[in-house]
Write an enzyme that holds these catalytic residues in place. Structure first.
Site, mmCIF file in Angstrom:
data_model
loop_
_atom_site.group_PDB
_atom_site.id
_atom_site.type_symbol
_atom_site.label_atom_id
_atom_site.label_comp_id
_atom_site.label_asym_id
_atom_site.label_seq_id
_atom_site.Cartn_x
_atom_site.Cartn_y
_atom_site.Cartn_z
ATOM 1 N N ALA A 177 0.799 -1.223 0.000
ATOM 2 C CA ALA A 177 0.000 0.000 0.000
ATOM 3 C C ALA A 177 0.833 1.276 0.000
ATOM 4 C CB ALA A 177 -0.936 -0.001 1.211
ATOM 5 N N GLN B 217 0.347 -6.403 -3.609
ATOM 6 C CA GLN B 217 -0.801 -6.600 -2.721
ATOM 7 C C GLN B 217 -1.906 -5.599 -3.038
ATOM 8 O OE1 GLN B 217 0.484 -7.432 1.625
ATOM 9 N NE2 GLN B 217 2.185 -6.277 0.759
ATOM 10 N N ASP C 32 -5.716 -1.484 -6.378
ATOM 11 C CA ASP C 32 -6.171 -0.230 -6.998
ATOM 12 C C ASP C 32 -5.963 -0.166 -8.506
ATOM 13 O OD1 ASP C 32 -3.361 0.388 -7.267
ATOM 14 O OD2 ASP C 32 -3.382 1.170 -5.222
ATOM 15 N N HIS D 88 -3.866 -9.850 -4.469
ATOM 16 C CA HIS D 88 -5.138 -9.739 -3.753
ATOM 17 C C HIS D 88 -6.284 -9.310 -4.652
ATOM 18 C CE1 HIS D 88 -2.717 -9.177 0.222
ATOM 19 N NE2 HIS D 88 -2.935 -10.448 -0.047
#
Length: 230
Positions: A20, A95, A98, A113
């Protein structure tokens, strides 16, 4: 001081392992830091769980729309540099859900993910756009619940995705960890598949606990990535 540019230039096969922190420079909050997505939520893991989706799909829909989607976000320099490098000699295993790696033009991306913007009806598997999902999470034709194609708490990683990620890590001679503290499994466990002779380097504001012989580049990832090139 580890010379990341030299390592990239000399490597034959690079694997980026990202989290992230890569997208915070694009205006997307991370998860667990102060001010992150989970900071003000009492039970964020339940909000993003398969149980919540199954039992309270309206609540899941509202929470995801309010907290997860950032359609205005654009790729930042980290995405751009990783895309340019990985397109020539490597892979991005992320991960993040977006879709910004692909938006930056990356061709070799493994979305560990899933991707928020892939939306489908659980009953018939018809796909839907984000705009349609904003209006309703129910497929009017059959009453099925529409969901994003992401891995929720309580769900396993797709086996094909996991195998592709292992292949990417195990074939790399340079692994670059960026934007993740490597505490979330099974993603963090991918490092077990790194070849014995591979170079491992992490880019992060805070020092991370890394395997022996790994290198730590401590600093802001935007500043570290801006000068990088093939």
């Amino acid at each position: 001081m580890f010379d990341l540019q030299r390592a990239i230039s000399e490597a034959d096969n690079i694997c980026f392992l990202t989290g992230a922190g890569v997208s915070t420079a694009s205006g997307i909050p991370d998860y667990r830091s102060k001010g992150g997505l989970y900071a003000d939520s009492e039970k964020p893991e339940y909000a993003l769980s398969d149980d919540n989706l199954a039992r309270h799909h309206e609540n899941f829909h509202q929470w995801v729309l309010a907290n997860m989607f950032h359609p205005e976000a654009k790729p930042n320099v980290i995405h751009d540099k990783m895309a340019a490098i990985s397109n020539v000699k490597g892979t991005i295993v992320t991960q993040n859900v977006d879709g910004l790696d692909r938006a930056a033009g990356a061709e070799h991306v493994i979305e560990f993910h899933g991707n928020l913007y892939r939306l489908y009806c659980q009953k018939c598997h018809q796909t839907f756009s984000y705009d349609q999902y904003q209006q309703s999470d129910i497929h009017a034709a059959d009453g099925g619940v529409i969901r994003p194609d992401i891995v929720l708490y309580g769900e396993p990683i797709n086996q094909q995705v996991a195998e592709a990620a292992v292949d990417a890590v195990s074939s790399a001679d340079l692994l670059i960890v960026v934007g993740t503290s490597l505490v979330v499994y099974p993603f963090a466990g991918l490092l077990r598949y790194a070849p014995m002779g591979a170079t491992l380097v992490a880019v992060n504001k805070e020092a991370l606990e890394l395997p022996p012989r790994a290198h730590m580049v401590q600093g802001d990832a935007v500043s570290v990535f801006e000068p990088l090139h093939l």
